[in-house]
Design a protein around this motif. Structure first.
Motif, PDB file in Angstrom:
ATOM      1  N   VAL A  15       0.783  -1.163   0.135  1.00  6.91           N
ATOM      2  CA  VAL A  15      -0.155  -0.276   0.136  1.00  6.91           C
ATOM      3  C   VAL A  15       0.911   1.393  -0.053  1.00  6.91           C
ATOM      4  O   VAL A  15       0.315   2.073  -0.764  1.00  6.91           O
ATOM      5  N   GLU A  16       2.045   1.259   0.642  1.00  2.00           N
ATOM      6  CA  GLU A  16       2.861   2.492   0.768  1.00  2.00           C
ATOM      7  C   GLU A  16       3.180   2.790  -0.517  1.00  2.00           C
ATOM      8  O   GLU A  16       3.376   4.102  -0.965  1.00  2.00           O
ATOM      9  N   LYS A  17       3.709   1.884  -1.500  1.00  2.00           N
ATOM     10  CA  LYS A  17       4.230   2.095  -2.853  1.00  2.00           C
ATOM     11  C   LYS A  17       3.004   2.434  -3.561  1.00  2.00           C
ATOM     12  O   LYS A  17       3.370   3.427  -4.488  1.00  2.00           O
ATOM     13  N   VAL A  18       1.933   1.998  -3.557  1.00  2.00           N
ATOM     14  CA  VAL A  18       0.729   2.399  -4.629  1.00  2.00           C
ATOM     15  C   VAL A  18       0.424   3.765  -3.990  1.00  2.00           C
ATOM     16  O   VAL A  18       0.142   4.539  -5.124  1.00  2.00           O
ATOM     17  N   PHE A  19       0.220   3.908  -2.986  1.00  2.00           N
ATOM     18  CA  PHE A  19      -0.209   5.454  -2.327  1.00  2.00           C
ATOM     19  C   PHE A  19       0.807   6.515  -2.951  1.00  2.00           C
ATOM     20  O   PHE A  19       0.327   7.385  -3.530  1.00  2.00           O
ATOM     21  N   ALA A  20       2.034   6.363  -2.695  1.00  2.00           N
ATOM     22  CA  ALA A  20       3.266   7.238  -3.078  1.00  2.00           C
ATOM     23  C   ALA A  20       2.990   7.525  -4.619  1.00  2.00           C
ATOM     24  O   ALA A  20       3.195   8.624  -5.183  1.00  2.00           O
ATOM     25  N   TYR A  21       2.644   6.416  -5.485  1.00  2.00           N
ATOM     26  CA  TYR A  21       2.787   6.586  -7.021  1.00  2.00           C
ATOM     27  C   TYR A  21       1.388   7.368  -7.105  1.00  2.00           C
ATOM     28  O   TYR A  21       1.733   8.385  -7.936  1.00  2.00           O
ATOM     29  N   VAL A  22       0.354   7.123  -6.636  1.00  2.00           N
ATOM     30  CA  VAL A  22      -0.970   7.848  -7.008  1.00  2.00           C
ATOM     31  C   VAL A  22      -0.591   9.410  -6.495  1.00  2.00           C
ATOM     32  O   VAL A  22      -1.172  10.263  -7.167  1.00  2.00           O
ATOM     33  N   ARG A 100      -0.232  -6.784  -1.260  1.00  2.00           N
ATOM     34  CA  ARG A 100      -1.333  -6.465  -2.197  1.00  2.00           C
ATOM     35  C   ARG A 100      -2.236  -5.405  -1.601  1.00  2.00           C
ATOM     36  O   ARG A 100      -2.401  -5.115  -0.388  1.00  2.00           O
ATOM     37  N   THR A 101      -2.514  -4.399  -2.729  1.00  2.00           N
ATOM     38  CA  THR A 101      -3.346  -3.445  -2.241  1.00  2.00           C
ATOM     39  C   THR A 101      -4.642  -3.298  -3.211  1.00  2.00           C
ATOM     40  O   THR A 101      -4.772  -3.629  -4.449  1.00  2.00           O
ATOM     41  N   ARG A 102      -5.986  -2.839  -2.447  1.00  2.00           N
ATOM     42  CA  ARG A 102      -6.877  -2.477  -3.403  1.00  2.00           C
ATOM     43  C   ARG A 102      -7.084  -1.086  -3.389  1.00  2.00           C
ATOM     44  O   ARG A 102      -6.932  -0.537  -2.410  1.00  2.00           O
ATOM     45  N   VAL A 103      -7.309  -0.390  -4.586  1.00  2.00           N
ATOM     46  CA  VAL A 103      -7.280   0.942  -4.681  1.00  2.00           C
ATOM     47  C   VAL A 103      -8.906   1.117  -5.163  1.00  2.00           C
ATOM     48  O   VAL A 103      -9.165   0.408  -6.371  1.00  2.00           O
ATOM     49  N   GLU A 104      -9.897   1.837  -4.824  1.00  9.38           N
ATOM     50  CA  GLU A 104     -11.050   2.011  -5.205  1.00  9.38           C
ATOM     51  C   GLU A 104     -11.275   3.876  -5.480  1.00  9.38           C
ATOM     52  O   GLU A 104     -10.857   4.299  -4.821  1.00  9.38           O
ATOM     53  N   ALA A 105     -11.917   3.737  -6.680  1.00  7.95           N
ATOM     54  CA  ALA A 105     -11.925   5.048  -7.194  1.00  7.95           C
ATOM     55  C   ALA A 105     -13.416   5.469  -7.281  1.00  7.95           C
ATOM     56  O   ALA A 105     -14.300   4.645  -7.655  1.00  7.95           O
ATOM     57  N   TRP A 106     -13.632   6.767  -6.607  1.00  5.52           N
ATOM     58  CA  TRP A 106     -15.035   7.179  -6.689  1.00  5.52           C
ATOM     59  C   TRP A 106     -14.914   8.644  -7.443  1.00  5.52           C
ATOM     60  O   TRP A 106     -14.397   9.170  -6.764  1.00  5.52           O
ATOM     61  N   ILE A 107     -15.754   8.978  -8.635  1.00  5.73           N
ATOM     62  CA  ILE A 107     -15.475   9.943  -9.242  1.00  5.73           C
ATOM     63  C   ILE A 107     -17.023  10.523  -9.726  1.00  5.73           C
ATOM     64  O   ILE A 107     -17.703   9.666 -10.127  1.00  5.73           O
ATOM     65  N   SER A 108     -17.078  11.716  -9.353  1.00  2.72           N
ATOM     66  CA  SER A 108     -18.358  12.401  -9.540  1.00  2.72           C
ATOM     67  C   SER A 108     -18.210  13.656 -10.361  1.00  2.72           C
ATOM     68  O   SER A 108     -17.166  14.388 -10.202  1.00  2.72           O
ATOM     69  N   TYR A 109     -18.898  13.970 -11.431  1.00  2.00           N
ATOM     70  CA  TYR A 109     -18.507  14.966 -12.271  1.00  2.00           C
ATOM     71  C   TYR A 109     -19.980  15.661 -12.796  1.00  2.00           C
ATOM     72  O   TYR A 109     -20.890  14.972 -12.955  1.00  2.00           O
ATOM     73  N   THR A 110     -19.872  16.856 -12.864  1.00  2.00           N
ATOM     74  CA  THR A 110     -21.193  17.558 -13.421  1.00  2.00           C
ATOM     75  C   THR A 110     -20.836  18.481 -14.517  1.00  2.00           C
ATOM     76  O   THR A 110     -19.938  19.157 -14.734  1.00  2.00           O
ATOM     77  N   LEU A 111     -21.496  18.161 -15.744  1.00  2.00           N
ATOM     78  CA  LEU A 111     -21.008  18.865 -17.024  1.00  2.00           C
ATOM     79  C   LEU A 111     -22.116  20.122 -16.876  1.00  2.00           C
ATOM     80  O   LEU A 111     -23.273  20.035 -16.508  1.00  2.00           O
ATOM     81  N   PRO A 112     -21.778  21.138 -17.906  1.00  2.00           N
ATOM     82  CA  PRO A 112     -22.662  22.345 -17.857  1.00  2.00           C
ATOM     83  C   PRO A 112     -23.869  22.034 -18.600  1.00  2.00           C
ATOM     84  O   PRO A 112     -23.963  20.946 -19.293  1.00  2.00           O
ATOM     85  N   GLY A 113     -24.927  22.781 -18.194  1.00  2.00           N
ATOM     86  CA  GLY A 113     -26.170  22.706 -18.867  1.00  2.00           C
ATOM     87  C   GLY A 113     -26.347  23.318 -20.084  1.00  2.00           C
ATOM     88  O   GLY A 113     -25.441  23.682 -20.644  1.00  2.00           O
ATOM     89  N   GLY A 114     -27.630  23.199 -20.761  1.00  2.00           N
ATOM     90  CA  GLY A 114     -27.946  24.137 -21.917  1.00  2.00           C
ATOM     91  C   GLY A 114     -27.150  23.203 -23.190  1.00  2.00           C
ATOM     92  O   GLY A 114     -26.818  22.237 -23.200  1.00  2.00           O
ATOM     93  N   PRO A 115     -27.073  23.974 -24.208  1.00  2.00           N
ATOM     94  CA  PRO A 115     -26.949  23.231 -25.629  1.00  2.00           C
ATOM     95  C   PRO A 115     -25.281  22.773 -25.532  1.00  2.00           C
ATOM     96  O   PRO A 115     -24.946  21.725 -26.097  1.00  2.00           O
ATOM     97  N   ALA A 116     -24.563  23.477 -24.959  1.00  2.00           N
ATOM     98  CA  ALA A 116     -23.144  23.236 -24.828  1.00  2.00           C
ATOM     99  C   ALA A 116     -22.985  22.103 -23.978  1.00  2.00           C
ATOM    100  O   ALA A 116     -22.124  21.253 -24.244  1.00  2.00           O
ATOM    101  N   GLY A 117     -23.509  22.108 -22.845  1.00  2.00           N
ATOM    102  CA  GLY A 117     -23.727  20.942 -22.057  1.00  2.00           C
ATOM    103  C   GLY A 117     -24.014  19.665 -22.652  1.00  2.00           C
ATOM    104  O   GLY A 117     -23.477  18.559 -22.294  1.00  2.00           O
ATOM    105  N   LYS A 118     -25.124  19.655 -23.391  1.00  2.00           N
ATOM    106  CA  LYS A 118     -25.571  18.466 -24.369  1.00  2.00           C
ATOM    107  C   LYS A 118     -24.527  18.029 -25.259  1.00  2.00           C
ATOM    108  O   LYS A 118     -24.364  16.753 -25.363  1.00  2.00           O
TER     109      LYS A 118
END
Length: 146
Positions: A15-22, A100-118
């Protein structure tokens, strides 16, 4: 509307090696799909308060400034946008024993609205699955090759 992506991988490395790399932003373009630019803002390079300007190429260029909002050595890195495309990335690290290390990613993103967002959403949506798969595979391959 927020979009959420979750994924986890197991890596044959302590885990120390994985964390340092990320945690080292200089490696991020080597494993994160679509990241074309990442630059620190200021002198702080790691930990809560560190900021980075970045551009993702996922069908269209998406720019954002992110700030580290949570950081626990060998356990957690959280980055939240303060400018540009709204997003939060949470990377959790679990020591599975036996180097051995487990890496869990949780990513949330919001795109702009309107025609450009679509238009942006129609370009980004097909790429998300590819991006997650490529990012996971690259992260595992790069760390296990160290």
């Amino acid at each position: 509307m927020s979009n959420i992506v979750e994924h986890s991988v197991e890596i044959d490395a302590p885990v120390e090696k994985v964390f340092a790399y990320v945690d080292d932003f200089t490696h991020t373009k080597d494993w994160m799909y679509g990241l074309s630019r990442i630059e620190p803002v200021g002198e702080q390079l790691t930990g809560v308060g560190a900021q980075y300007d970045g551009t993702m190429q996922v069908g269209v260029p998406l720019k954002s400034r992110i700030e580290c909002t949570a950081w626990e050595r060998d356990r957690l890195i959280e980055l939240t946008s303060v400018k540009g495309i709204r997003n939060t990335q949470r990377w959790s690290f679990t020591d599975l024993g036996g180097d051995r290390t487990r890496v869990e990613a949780w990513i949330s993103y919001t795109l702009p609205g309107g025609p450009a967002g679509k238009a942006i959403a129609s370009a980004v949506k097909p790429v998300v699955g590819i991006a997650v798969r490529h990012t996971s595979e690259s992260l595992v391959r790069n760390i296990e090759a160290l």
